[in-house]
Scaffold this motif. Structure first.
Motif, mmCIF file in Angstrom:
data_model
loop_
_atom_site.group_PDB
_atom_site.id
_atom_site.type_symbol
_atom_site.label_atom_id
_atom_site.label_comp_id
_atom_site.label_asym_id
_atom_site.label_seq_id
_atom_site.Cartn_x
_atom_site.Cartn_y
_atom_site.Cartn_z
ATOM 1 N N ARG A 1 85.170 36.006 24.862
ATOM 2 C CA ARG A 1 83.883 35.359 25.136
ATOM 3 C C ARG A 1 83.512 34.316 24.083
ATOM 4 N N ASP A 2 84.320 34.157 23.034
ATOM 5 C CA ASP A 2 84.022 33.150 22.008
ATOM 6 C C ASP A 2 83.817 31.802 22.687
ATOM 7 N N TRP A 3 82.920 30.990 22.113
ATOM 8 C CA TRP A 3 82.585 29.728 22.762
ATOM 9 C C TRP A 3 82.138 28.706 21.734
ATOM 10 N N ASN A 4 82.045 27.482 22.164
ATOM 11 C CA ASN A 4 81.673 26.383 21.289
ATOM 12 C C ASN A 4 80.493 25.626 21.892
ATOM 13 N N PRO A 5 79.329 25.656 21.215
ATOM 14 C CA PRO A 5 78.154 24.969 21.750
ATOM 15 C C PRO A 5 78.263 23.443 21.689
ATOM 16 N N ILE A 6 79.140 22.942 20.830
ATOM 17 C CA ILE A 6 79.331 21.491 20.694
ATOM 18 C C ILE A 6 80.839 21.240 20.717
ATOM 19 N N PRO A 7 81.424 21.099 21.922
ATOM 20 C CA PRO A 7 82.887 21.094 22.078
ATOM 21 C C PRO A 7 83.655 20.139 21.163
ATOM 22 N N HIS A 8 83.079 18.993 20.816
ATOM 23 C CA HIS A 8 83.837 18.072 19.961
ATOM 24 C C HIS A 8 83.876 18.520 18.502
ATOM 25 N N LEU A 9 83.096 19.538 18.131
ATOM 26 C CA LEU A 9 83.153 20.097 16.778
ATOM 27 C C LEU A 9 83.944 21.406 16.843
ATOM 28 N N THR A 10 85.248 21.298 16.755
ATOM 29 C CA THR A 10 86.109 22.459 16.972
ATOM 30 C C THR A 10 85.902 23.560 15.928
ATOM 31 N N HIS A 11 85.389 23.207 14.744
ATOM 32 C CA HIS A 11 85.147 24.223 13.714
ATOM 33 C C HIS A 11 83.931 25.096 14.033
ATOM 34 N N LEU A 12 83.201 24.755 15.089
ATOM 35 C CA LEU A 12 81.961 25.456 15.400
ATOM 36 C C LEU A 12 82.126 26.516 16.492
ATOM 37 N N THR A 13 83.336 26.955 16.742
ATOM 38 C CA THR A 13 83.534 28.015 17.729
ATOM 39 C C THR A 13 82.813 29.270 17.245
ATOM 40 N N LEU A 14 81.959 29.818 18.087
ATOM 41 C CA LEU A 14 81.175 31.004 17.747
ATOM 42 C C LEU A 14 81.924 32.272 18.170
ATOM 43 N N LEU A 15 81.897 33.253 17.288
ATOM 44 C CA LEU A 15 82.483 34.551 17.576
ATOM 45 C C LEU A 15 81.446 35.375 18.339
ATOM 46 N N THR A 16 81.924 36.242 19.217
ATOM 47 C CA THR A 16 80.996 37.060 19.993
ATOM 48 C C THR A 16 81.263 38.541 19.769
ATOM 49 N N TYR A 17 80.188 39.301 19.901
ATOM 50 C CA TYR A 17 80.213 40.755 19.768
ATOM 51 C C TYR A 17 79.427 41.350 20.923
ATOM 52 N N GLU A 18 79.733 42.606 21.254
ATOM 53 C CA GLU A 18 78.932 43.324 22.238
ATOM 54 C C GLU A 18 78.837 44.789 21.848
ATOM 55 N N LEU A 19 77.785 45.404 22.343
ATOM 56 C CA LEU A 19 77.583 46.840 22.176
ATOM 57 C C LEU A 19 77.262 47.385 23.557
ATOM 58 N N THR A 20 78.096 48.285 24.052
ATOM 59 C CA THR A 20 77.813 48.948 25.318
ATOM 60 C C THR A 20 76.810 50.058 25.039
ATOM 61 N N LEU A 21 75.748 50.080 25.812
ATOM 62 C CA LEU A 21 74.646 51.038 25.568
ATOM 63 C C LEU A 21 74.913 52.388 26.213
ATOM 64 N N THR B 1 65.355 48.634 28.228
ATOM 65 C CA THR B 1 65.276 47.638 29.301
ATOM 66 C C THR B 1 66.006 48.158 30.524
ATOM 67 N N GLU B 2 65.283 48.316 31.604
ATOM 68 C CA GLU B 2 65.878 48.832 32.840
ATOM 69 C C GLU B 2 67.038 47.961 33.289
ATOM 70 N N GLY B 3 68.151 48.598 33.607
ATOM 71 C CA GLY B 3 69.329 47.900 34.108
ATOM 72 C C GLY B 3 70.198 47.276 33.034
ATOM 73 N N CYS B 4 69.784 47.378 31.781
ATOM 74 C CA CYS B 4 70.566 46.790 30.687
ATOM 75 C C CYS B 4 71.663 47.764 30.275
ATOM 76 N N VAL B 5 72.901 47.315 30.332
ATOM 77 C CA VAL B 5 74.038 48.173 29.993
ATOM 78 C C VAL B 5 74.748 47.738 28.709
ATOM 79 N N ARG B 6 74.379 46.555 28.202
ATOM 80 C CA ARG B 6 75.105 45.992 27.060
ATOM 81 C C ARG B 6 74.195 45.013 26.329
ATOM 82 N N ILE B 7 74.452 44.868 25.039
ATOM 83 C CA ILE B 7 73.771 43.842 24.252
ATOM 84 C C ILE B 7 74.852 42.969 23.610
ATOM 85 N N VAL B 8 74.673 41.656 23.660
ATOM 86 C CA VAL B 8 75.682 40.709 23.193
ATOM 87 C C VAL B 8 75.071 39.751 22.176
ATOM 88 N N LEU B 9 75.937 39.093 21.426
ATOM 89 C CA LEU B 9 75.479 38.095 20.467
ATOM 90 C C LEU B 9 76.615 37.158 20.099
#
Length: 168
Positions: free
Chosen positions: A148-168, A116-124
């Motif tokens: 970058r960890d985040w929570n899609p449903i802030p009132h459910l504190t157990h649902l904080t999502l972990l994030t990863y990245e790969l620099t290309l 992908t042109e201009g793509c320098v990183r992939i995240v999840l």
């Protein structure tokens, strides 16, 4: 391994939607009931395919799993910034686990990001309990990005999502 990774065909959307929903439910990753909230999103492969690239792992005509590759932002990006691609909704049928299907799907996303042109990183984003997925990401060179960890449903504190990245 006779597993082929390719773009999902419309005739495979229902099977992949079921695999994805069942994977999240069977692994205890959702508190939702059938038809509610995120479960509906997991099942709606046609919607994802209209906004991103949905890939499937297929062996002898049978769908074993799939992933959504978001090349550069768009409505399905949760955390991607400019210049970043994102992996979403990785799921492998329970009967096909341990055979390299998940890793093959992630590798296909990395290859697409590199192309992908201009793509320098992939995240999840991933849930804390997805230990098998974490091992795949780390084996492929992804690193944790706790800032970058985040929570899609802030009132459910157990649902904080972990994030990863790969620099290309």
């Amino acid at each position: 391994m006779d597993i082929v990774i390719r773009r999902a065909a419309p005739g495979e959307y229902a099977a992949l939607g079921d695999i994805t929903a069942h994977a999240y439910l069977q692994d205890g990753l959702l508190d939702f009931r059938e038809g509610d909230g995120y479960l509906g999103e997991l099942k709606d492969v046609a919607k994802r395919a209209g906004a991103a690239e949905v890939l499937v792992a297929v062996e002898h005509g049978q769908v074993l799993g799939g992933v959504t590759f978001v090349p550069s932002g768009g409505p399905l990006a949760d955390i991607a910034r400019p210049g970043e691609a994102e992996i979403r909704m990785l799921a492998v049928d329970r009967a096909a686990r341990g055979r390299g299907v998940g890793e093959a799907l992630v590798r296909a996303c990395v290859e697409r990001a590199r192309a992908t042109e201009g793509c320098v990183r992939i995240v999840l984003s991933t849930q804390r309990t997805m230990h098998s997925a974490h091992r795949i990401y780390e084996r492929l060179g992804f690193v944790r990005t706790p800032e970058r960890d985040w929570n899609p449903i802030p009132h459910l504190t157990h649902l904080t999502l972990l994030t990863y990245e790969l620099t290309l």
